[in-house]
Write a protein that holds these residues in place. Structure first.
Motif, short mmCIF file in Angstrom:
data_model
loop_
_atom_site.label_atom_id
_atom_site.label_comp_id
_atom_site.label_asym_id
_atom_site.label_seq_id
_atom_site.Cartn_x
_atom_site.Cartn_y
_atom_site.Cartn_z
N ARG A 1 47.62 30.84 48.24
CA ARG A 1 47.04 29.50 48.44
C ARG A 1 46.05 29.13 47.35
O ARG A 1 45.50 28.02 47.38
CB ARG A 1 46.33 29.43 49.81
N SER A 2 45.77 30.04 46.43
CA SER A 2 44.80 29.80 45.36
C SER A 2 43.49 29.29 45.96
O SER A 2 42.98 29.87 46.92
CB SER A 2 45.38 28.82 44.35
N THR A 3 42.95 28.21 45.43
CA THR A 3 41.68 27.67 45.94
C THR A 3 41.90 26.65 47.05
O THR A 3 40.93 26.06 47.54
CB THR A 3 40.89 27.00 44.81
N TYR A 4 43.16 26.47 47.47
CA TYR A 4 43.48 25.44 48.45
C TYR A 4 43.71 26.08 49.83
O TYR A 4 44.76 25.92 50.44
CB TYR A 4 44.71 24.66 48.01
N GLN A 5 42.71 26.80 50.30
CA GLN A 5 42.87 27.59 51.52
C GLN A 5 43.17 26.74 52.75
O GLN A 5 43.86 27.19 53.66
CB GLN A 5 41.61 28.42 51.76
N TYR A 6 42.65 25.54 52.79
CA TYR A 6 42.78 24.73 54.00
C TYR A 6 43.62 23.46 53.78
O TYR A 6 43.67 22.60 54.66
CB TYR A 6 41.39 24.35 54.52
N ALA A 7 44.25 23.36 52.63
CA ALA A 7 45.10 22.19 52.39
C ALA A 7 46.37 22.30 53.22
O ALA A 7 47.07 23.31 53.17
CB ALA A 7 45.45 22.10 50.91
N PRO A 8 46.68 21.30 54.01
CA PRO A 8 47.84 21.39 54.89
C PRO A 8 49.15 21.23 54.12
O PRO A 8 49.24 20.43 53.18
CB PRO A 8 47.64 20.23 55.87
N THR A 9 50.12 22.00 54.50
CA THR A 9 51.49 21.85 54.00
C THR A 9 52.42 22.06 55.20
O THR A 9 52.00 22.61 56.23
CB THR A 9 51.83 22.89 52.92
N PRO A 10 53.67 21.68 55.09
CA PRO A 10 54.58 21.91 56.22
C PRO A 10 54.88 23.37 56.46
O PRO A 10 55.44 23.71 57.52
CB PRO A 10 55.84 21.13 55.80
N TRP A 11 54.52 24.24 55.54
CA TRP A 11 54.76 25.68 55.73
C TRP A 11 54.06 26.20 56.98
O TRP A 11 54.49 27.18 57.60
CB TRP A 11 54.30 26.46 54.50
N GLU A 12 52.96 25.55 57.38
CA GLU A 12 52.23 25.99 58.57
C GLU A 12 53.05 25.84 59.85
O GLU A 12 52.70 26.43 60.88
CB GLU A 12 50.93 25.18 58.71
N GLN A 13 54.11 25.07 59.81
CA GLN A 13 54.95 24.86 60.99
C GLN A 13 56.11 25.87 60.97
O GLN A 13 56.95 25.83 60.07
CB GLN A 13 55.51 23.43 61.00
N GLU A 14 56.15 26.74 61.96
CA GLU A 14 57.18 27.78 61.96
C GLU A 14 58.59 27.19 62.01
O GLU A 14 59.51 27.70 61.37
CB GLU A 14 56.97 28.72 63.15
N ARG B 1 50.47 24.63 47.69
CA ARG B 1 49.53 23.72 47.06
C ARG B 1 49.59 22.40 47.81
O ARG B 1 50.57 22.11 48.50
CB ARG B 1 49.89 23.49 45.58
N PRO B 2 48.60 21.54 47.68
CA PRO B 2 48.65 20.25 48.37
C PRO B 2 49.83 19.39 47.96
O PRO B 2 50.21 18.47 48.69
CB PRO B 2 47.32 19.58 47.97
N TRP B 3 50.43 19.69 46.80
CA TRP B 3 51.52 18.87 46.28
C TRP B 3 52.89 19.55 46.32
O TRP B 3 53.89 18.96 45.93
CB TRP B 3 51.21 18.45 44.84
N SER B 4 52.98 20.79 46.81
CA SER B 4 54.30 21.44 46.87
C SER B 4 54.24 22.73 47.66
O SER B 4 53.19 23.36 47.79
CB SER B 4 54.83 21.73 45.46
N VAL B 5 55.41 23.10 48.16
CA VAL B 5 55.66 24.44 48.68
C VAL B 5 56.71 25.05 47.77
O VAL B 5 57.80 24.49 47.59
CB VAL B 5 56.19 24.41 50.13
N LEU B 6 56.38 26.19 47.17
CA LEU B 6 57.28 26.85 46.23
C LEU B 6 57.53 28.28 46.71
O LEU B 6 56.58 29.02 46.97
CB LEU B 6 56.66 26.86 44.84
N VAL B 7 58.80 28.67 46.83
CA VAL B 7 59.15 29.99 47.34
C VAL B 7 60.09 30.67 46.35
O VAL B 7 61.16 30.13 46.02
CB VAL B 7 59.84 29.90 48.72
N ARG B 8 59.69 31.85 45.91
CA ARG B 8 60.59 32.69 45.08
C ARG B 8 61.44 33.52 46.03
O ARG B 8 60.91 34.28 46.85
CB ARG B 8 59.79 33.59 44.16
N VAL B 9 62.75 33.35 45.90
CA VAL B 9 63.69 33.99 46.82
C VAL B 9 64.54 34.99 46.05
O VAL B 9 65.41 34.60 45.25
CB VAL B 9 64.60 32.94 47.48
#
Length: 333
Positions: free
Chosen positions: A11-24, A54-62
């Motif tokens: 999460r880098s410095t964006y510990q509390y920035a919401p993203t849709p990843w928080e939704q299971e 990040r507040p502007w993206s969810v990025l996943v290395r698969v």
């Protein structure tokens, strides 16, 4: 959804920035989509996931069994154009951008192949001559010229239009909606409005058509698959605007690395591609000077492309305000 792999989250410095990843449920749907798209190609997920939020993206290395990893990216609604734009660029300028493996435009999802080594990694590993930056600027200018005939198509994909003559209106909107500007700062910017209108008119009169502006072209947004060759990616901040607005960020990065003496040769490397009968080197330098300053508007607008946050009404406004203040600074040439 049962998972046989671990997930590491950055999460880098964006510990509390919401993203849709928080939704299971969103996680499950996104990873199922990735698995299905891989299965269509006879591939399977093959290891632990690395997630960057990040507040502007969810990025996943698969990781993928038997081959290089792939990358899943989710954009906020305001950046949903990135997947379709990347797919279109892969058709128009093949080999110069990543070609998506899959795009879900409605959900703002894209699946991308691994692009190789970042230019930033190349720079950190060993000394690199400024000529490498000249090469990338010249290649990028050629890309911009190649896609200029597609500018209206790019806008129809949802890419924001901030054409040169429309920048004063964009400036007005940014000032009106920004809640982070102090009154005295807002007043200084408002006094700049007549000059800004003149700058835009002069820049438009140079006769260089509006086209794609990456708007965040730094060394972490480039792959270097071979010396002298670059692959451009991460178009989430893009806009249709004056092409020279793209110049500021890469030149600032190179200037910080090599010193101010590198500035003239980098400008020449980029501007050479725009020479034309009746257009002098001085004309191009003047246009670059104006666009350097006006590029602050594109950066300010891009901070509005973040995931919605119901707990904050001014998301991105502070960063946007900082970008607007760059309008008050003279370019370094």
């Amino acid at each position: 959804m049962h998972r046989a792999y671990a997930i590491a989250v950055d999460r880098s410095t964006y510990q509390y920035a919401p993203t849709p990843w928080e939704q299971e449920s969103w996680q499950d749907a996104a990873l199922a989509w990735v698995a299905d798209r891989l299965a269509e190609r006879g591939l399977r997920m093959g290891g632990d996931l690395a997630v960057r939020l990040r507040p502007w993206s969810v990025l996943v290395r698969v990781p993928v069994e038997g081959r290089n990893a792939v990358w899943f990216k989710a954009n906020p609604p305001a950046g949903a154009f990135e997947g379709p734009l990347t797919a279109a660029l892969a058709r128009w300028v093949p080999g110069q951008v990543l070609e998506p493996l899959a795009v879900d435009a409605e959900r703002a999802w894209v699946l991308l192949p691994d692009g190789g080594e970042l230019f930033r990694s190349v720079l950190s590993r060993a000394p690199v001559e400024p000529r490498a930056w000249e090469d990338l600027l010249h290649q990028y200018a050629s890309l911009q010229q190649a896609v200029t005939p597609h500018a209206h198509e790019i806008e129809r994909l949802g890419v924001p239009s901030t054409r040169t003559l429309d920048l004063p209106s964009a400036f007005d909107r940014l000032l009106t909606h920004n809640t982070a500007l102090l009154p005295e700062t807002r007043a200084r910017l408002e006094r700049l409005r007549p000059r800004l209108t003149d700058w835009c008119a002069e820049l438009a009169s140079a006769g260089i058509e509006d086209t794609l502006d990456h708007a965040d072209l730094h060394d972490g947004q480039l792959f270097r698959p071979a010396p002298g060759r670059y692959t451009f990616f991460d178009w989430g901040d893009a806009a249709v605007s004056h092409p020279f607005c793209s110049l500021r960020i890469p030149v600032e990065k190179a200037r910080a690395r090599y010193g101010p003496q590198v500035l003239p040769r980098l400008l020449d490397a980029y501007l050479e591609a725009w020479t034309a009968p009746g257009r002098t080197a001085a004309d191009l330098r003047r246009a670059a000077h104006l666009a350097w300053r006006l590029s602050a508007l594109g950066r300010a607008a891009s901070w509005g492309r973040t995931f919605p946050d119901p707990s904050r009404t001014a998301s991105g406004d502070e960063h946007s305000a900082e970008s607007l203040l760059d309008l008050l600074n003279e370019p370094p040439f």
